[in-house]
Scaffold this active site. Structure first.
Site: not given
Length: 288
Positions: A2-3, A59, A116, A255
DNA sequence: CTCTATGTTTAATT
DNA sequence: GAATTAAACATAGA
């Protein structure tokens, strides 16, 4: 996956599957992903309604219904939408499904997969703050370099941290930020307010290139398989495809970040390292 | 078993 | 009080 480019692919797929069709059944029993919590929240708000369109901002995906109702989808870290036959069995990690019937009588089924479960499905009767508070979307709105330069000048945080801020640019994640900064030849640790106007110009083009390339590959691939097409993301220890130096790895804003120390220039002074690495603090005690 | 992961929020520390 | 960091969430794969 997901970007911004991935979410755009999901948007096109959902739009193709759902737009103009009437929802016959919608279901999700996952109390972590679905909001509000009641398992019937999704079905009550959507069954019998027709889908007007599917839009995206950053997003976030928004499915707008004919009665003004809507539901939002955020893919989190591992969320994904696939289209299946209505009678197809559940996929692995399937957390929600939306079955529809089109005007010509044909049916379809959109399935939401999310191993997840960091994603969200939010039912609402108006736009939600999470989506409204987003900054400009690089693909849908374009990036105004002058406006972005003014915004970047206000912060001394690392530039990578700033462009990943969803209220500044919607949809830029760890991969896009890493790749865009490599394209722009800017060290991700550079202080945002130390960038030159030329830096910002290259950054804007770098973002466009990273987004465009990723979107092209995803669309052309015709598959949901993960493909490593990155110059530096995930390539720490390997060679820079531009200058051949070894790709470095640092952590910015929690990150993992890869970049080339040789061809990505650092702007601004490094933060004065706070001297206190001594206290290792070995708290192992289990609270009983 | 250990480490890492495309995201976001919240608690803790500086 | 602002800024930076770590932790948390839940699961799969190397």
């Amino acid at each position: 996956m997901p970007e911004l480019p991935d979410v755009e692919v999901a948007r096109r797929r959902l739009d193709h599957a759902l737009r103009g069709a009437t929802i016959t059944r919608a279901h999700s029993a996952d109390r972590r992903i679905l909001r509000p919590k009641p398992p019937r929240a999704l079905s009550c708000a959507t069954e019998g309604r027709t889908v007007r369109d599917v839009t995206r901002r950053g997003k976030w995906l928004k499915i707008l219904l004919d009665d003004g109702g809507r539901f939002f989808s955020h893919l989190g870290m591992t969320g994904w939408w696939v289209e299946r036959d209505a009678n197809a069995p559940p996929e692995r990690s399937e957390r929600a499904r939306i079955d529809v019937v089109r005007e010509d009588g044909r049916t379809a089924s959109a399935r939401y997969l999310d191993a997840r479960r960091f994603g969200r499905l939010i039912v609402a009767d108006r736009d939600i703050d999470e989506c409204s508070a987003l900054g400009p979307d690089p693909l849908a709105d374009g990036i105004d370099a002058t406006a972005l330069a003014a915004t970047l000048a206000k912060s001394s945080r690392p530039i990578k941290d700033v462009i990943m801020d969803q209220t500044i640019l919607a949809g830029v994640g760890n991969i896009l930020a890493t790749e865009a900064l490599w394209h722009a030849r800017i060290d991700p640790r550079s202080r945002s307010n130390a960038l030159t106007r030329a830096d910002v110009g290259r950054l804007v083009r770098g973002l466009g290139k990273a987004i465009g390339e990723e979107l092209d590959v995803r669309m052309a691939a015709g598959t949901d398989e993960w493909r490593d097409i990155f110059a530096v993301y995930g390539h720490a220890g390997q060679r820079c495809p531009r200058c051949g130096s070894t790709i470095a790895r640092v952590v910015i804003g929690g990150r993992t970040t890869a970049f080339c120390k040789t061809c990505q220039v650092r702007r601004g002074t490094p933060p004065k390292q706070s001297r206190s690495r001594s206290n290792k603090r070995a708290i192992r005690s289990r609270p009983l």
